[in-house]
Scaffold this motif. Structure first.
Motif, PDB file in Angstrom:
ATOM      1  N   CYS A 197      81.161  86.588   2.292  1.00 19.10           N
ATOM      2  CA  CYS A 197      80.787  85.938   1.028  1.00 19.10           C
ATOM      3  C   CYS A 197      81.313  84.513   0.902  1.00 19.10           C
ATOM      4  N   THR A 198      82.149  84.088   1.828  1.00 23.62           N
ATOM      5  CA  THR A 198      82.617  82.700   1.831  1.00 23.62           C
ATOM      6  C   THR A 198      82.091  81.935   3.037  1.00 23.62           C
ATOM      7  N   SER A 199      81.132  82.537   3.762  1.00 22.18           N
ATOM      8  CA  SER A 199      80.514  81.886   4.922  1.00 22.18           C
ATOM      9  C   SER A 199      79.048  81.618   4.632  1.00 22.18           C
ATOM     10  N   ARG A 200      78.585  80.429   4.952  1.00 23.11           N
ATOM     11  CA  ARG A 200      77.186  80.085   4.694  1.00 23.11           C
ATOM     12  C   ARG A 200      76.231  80.989   5.460  1.00 23.11           C
ATOM     13  N   GLY A 201      76.643  81.434   6.620  1.00 27.80           N
ATOM     14  CA  GLY A 201      75.786  82.318   7.408  1.00 27.80           C
ATOM     15  C   GLY A 201      75.982  83.790   7.104  1.00 27.80           C
ATOM     16  N   PHE A 202      76.734  84.084   6.045  1.00 30.23           N
ATOM     17  CA  PHE A 202      77.040  85.454   5.649  1.00 30.23           C
ATOM     18  C   PHE A 202      77.669  86.191   6.839  1.00 30.23           C
ATOM     19  N   PHE A 203      77.021  87.206   7.402  1.00 27.85           N
ATOM     20  CA  PHE A 203      77.645  87.937   8.511  1.00 27.85           C
ATOM     21  C   PHE A 203      77.239  87.422   9.890  1.00 27.85           C
ATOM     22  N   ALA A 204      76.515  86.310   9.968  1.00 27.56           N
ATOM     23  CA  ALA A 204      75.976  85.827  11.239  1.00 27.56           C
ATOM     24  C   ALA A 204      77.057  85.603  12.291  1.00 27.56           C
ATOM     25  N   ALA A 205      78.214  85.076  11.894  1.00 22.67           N
ATOM     26  CA  ALA A 205      79.273  84.754  12.852  1.00 22.67           C
ATOM     27  C   ALA A 205      79.869  85.995  13.501  1.00 22.67           C
ATOM     28  N   GLU A 206      79.670  87.171  12.902  1.00 23.70           N
ATOM     29  CA  GLU A 206      80.268  88.389  13.436  1.00 23.70           C
ATOM     30  C   GLU A 206      79.294  89.239  14.239  1.00 23.70           C
ATOM     31  N   GLY A 208      77.672  90.640  17.216  1.00 21.16           N
ATOM     32  CA  GLY A 208      78.168  90.743  18.588  1.00 21.16           C
ATOM     33  C   GLY A 208      79.676  90.744  18.672  1.00 21.16           C
ATOM     34  N   ASN A 209      80.343  90.536  17.553  1.00 23.48           N
ATOM     35  CA  ASN A 209      81.807  90.533  17.502  1.00 23.48           C
ATOM     36  C   ASN A 209      82.239  91.150  16.174  1.00 23.48           C
ATOM     37  N   GLY A 210      82.156  92.470  16.120  1.00 19.32           N
ATOM     38  CA  GLY A 210      82.424  93.190  14.876  1.00 19.32           C
ATOM     39  C   GLY A 210      81.192  93.841  14.313  1.00 19.32           C
ATOM     40  N   LEU A 211      80.046  93.267  14.605  1.00 22.58           N
ATOM     41  CA  LEU A 211      78.766  93.856  14.234  1.00 22.58           C
ATOM     42  C   LEU A 211      77.906  94.001  15.486  1.00 22.58           C
ATOM     43  N   PRO A 212      77.166  95.109  15.615  1.00 17.04           N
ATOM     44  CA  PRO A 212      76.266  95.259  16.760  1.00 17.04           C
ATOM     45  C   PRO A 212      75.109  94.272  16.666  1.00 17.04           C
ATOM     46  N   MET A 213      74.404  94.113  17.763  1.00 18.99           N
ATOM     47  CA  MET A 213      73.226  93.246  17.743  1.00 18.99           C
ATOM     48  C   MET A 213      72.157  93.877  16.851  1.00 18.99           C
ATOM     49  N   PRO A 214      71.592  93.121  15.935  1.00 25.54           N
ATOM     50  CA  PRO A 214      70.619  93.682  14.990  1.00 25.54           C
ATOM     51  C   PRO A 214      69.222  93.782  15.589  1.00 25.54           C
ATOM     52  N   ASP A 215      68.447  94.686  15.029  1.00 25.84           N
ATOM     53  CA  ASP A 215      67.024  94.786  15.337  1.00 25.84           C
ATOM     54  C   ASP A 215      66.275  94.300  14.101  1.00 25.84           C
ATOM     55  N   TRP A 216      66.050  92.998  14.040  1.00 28.64           N
ATOM     56  CA  TRP A 216      65.438  92.412  12.850  1.00 28.64           C
ATOM     57  C   TRP A 216      64.017  92.909  12.632  1.00 28.64           C
ATOM     58  N   ASN A 217      63.350  93.317  13.698  1.00 25.48           N
ATOM     59  CA  ASN A 217      61.950  93.737  13.583  1.00 25.48           C
ATOM     60  C   ASN A 217      61.789  95.251  13.530  1.00 25.48           C
ATOM     61  N   GLY A 218      62.906  95.971  13.429  1.00 25.49           N
ATOM     62  CA  GLY A 218      62.841  97.426  13.539  1.00 25.49           C
ATOM     63  C   GLY A 218      62.245  98.137  12.342  1.00 25.49           C
ATOM     64  N   LEU A 219      62.464  97.604  11.150  1.00 21.61           N
ATOM     65  CA  LEU A 219      61.961  98.285   9.960  1.00 21.61           C
ATOM     66  C   LEU A 219      60.522  97.872   9.693  1.00 21.61           C
ATOM     67  N   LYS A 220      59.643  98.842   9.745  1.00 22.86           N
ATOM     68  CA  LYS A 220      58.221  98.595   9.482  1.00 22.86           C
ATOM     69  C   LYS A 220      57.718  99.405   8.294  1.00 22.86           C
ATOM     70  N   ALA A 221      58.600 100.181   7.696  1.00 19.59           N
ATOM     71  CA  ALA A 221      58.242 100.975   6.520  1.00 19.59           C
ATOM     72  C   ALA A 221      58.155 100.079   5.290  1.00 19.59           C
ATOM     73  N   PRO A 222      57.406 100.492   4.275  1.00 21.47           N
ATOM     74  CA  PRO A 222      57.345  99.709   3.040  1.00 21.47           C
ATOM     75  C   PRO A 222      58.725  99.492   2.431  1.00 21.47           C
ATOM     76  N   LEU A 223      58.974  98.278   1.988  1.00 21.29           N
ATOM     77  CA  LEU A 223      60.254  97.882   1.405  1.00 21.29           C
ATOM     78  C   LEU A 223      60.034  97.340  -0.001  1.00 21.29           C
TER      79      LEU A 223
END
Length: 285
Positions: A197-206, A208-223
């Motif tokens: 919440c104090t980083s402009r990139g939110f969780f981007a910096a973490e 691969g280092n604290g967070l797994p690699m995301p699947d940005w295209n994985g969710l195809k269900a209605p949102l």
């Protein structure tokens, strides 16, 4: 079963990284048309969602699982200062296990994910998103300390840069109850939440280092992305930024205006409060 409830409920237990999580499954009187796992907001115990989950089962024929993240609420197992839980543990691993538990319990019934705040923005870091049939997020988005309107922005900055760090350092956990800022949370959750919440990139910096690699295209269900007009923690403009996390999902947006429901205020937390049940049909419509 409990005779005092119009619907049945079952206590549920499942393990995430060796941590026993405690949940409750609310079941309709007849076979459910869908099942929903409700991922709660940071520091909000699963009992808070009881009335909403019961309403889903009673009036919508949707079975709903609520639960508490590791080392919190009904899932606490020892002094909080001994916890090494992080926000990633709650938002990635615990949410995954809860969803898998519900999927395995009802393998042939449509699966919904309802995410409140933290519960809505961690799906890209999880697996098997193709198993989800619908997602509803409420008051969820990548907030930065400058995202808040004034004068709340001053309060948020004080919390992240002064009150929160000092209190957490001294207590060994974030003493929300003592500070009248909600519930206590583990120090690792607080520090990681603060970094985001104090980083402009939110969780981007973490990633691969604290967070797994995301699947940005994985969710195809209605949102369905729901914002609350008087939410100063995650204002509507920040809520809409959530949509970039789910580029392949068909998205609908809804802004809840409390006044249009005859309510004075709703804010960040209270959309799931029983006193605001007038909102609930529109949350899931």
């Amino acid at each position: 079963m409990n005779a005092h409830l119009d619907v049945g409920y079952e206590e549920r237990f499942f393990y995430s990284g060796g941590h026993k999580l405690h949940g409750r499954l609310y079941r309709p009187a007849k076979a459910p048309r869908a099942v929903a796992v409700l991922h709660g907001a940071t520091g909000v115990p699963h009992r808070f969602y009881r009335d909403f989950a019961k309403w889903l089962a009673e009036t919508q024929d949707i079975a709903c699982l609520t639960y508490d993240y590791r080392d919190f609420g009904a899932s606490a197992r020892g002094p909080m200062k001994a916890s090494n839980a992080t926000m990633a543990d709650w938002g990635v691993h615990d949410q995954q296990v809860a969803r898998d538990h519900l999927r395995n319990s009802f393998p042939d019934i449509p699966l919904w994910v309802i995410g409140h705040s933290l519960g809505g923005f961690m799906l890209p870091f999880q697996k098997d998103l193709n198993q989800i049939d619908r997602v509803i997020t409420v008051a969820s988005g990548p907030a930065h300390v400058t995202s808040h309107p004034f004068p709340y922005r001053f309060l948020a900055a004080t919390y992240w840069y002064l009150t929160g760090p000092i209190a957490t350092f001294l207590a060994g956990y974030m003493p929300g109850k003592r500070l009248r800022l909600g519930n206590d949370i583990p120090s690792g959750v607080f520090w990681q939440w603060r970094r985001w919440c104090t980083s402009r990139g939110f969780f981007a910096a973490e990633i691969g280092n604290g967070l797994p690699m995301p699947d940005w295209n994985g969710l195809k269900a209605p949102l369905k992305v729901v914002a609350i007009r008087d939410d100063v923690l995650i204002p509507p403009a920040t809520i809409w930024k959530l949509m970039q996390f789910y580029p392949e999902a068909p998205i609908t947006q809804l802004t809840i205006d409390p006044l249009s429901y005859g309510l004075e205020q709703v804010g960040h937390i209270a959309a799931f409060s029983a006193k605001n049940r007038a909102l609930w049909p529109d949350l899931i419509a």
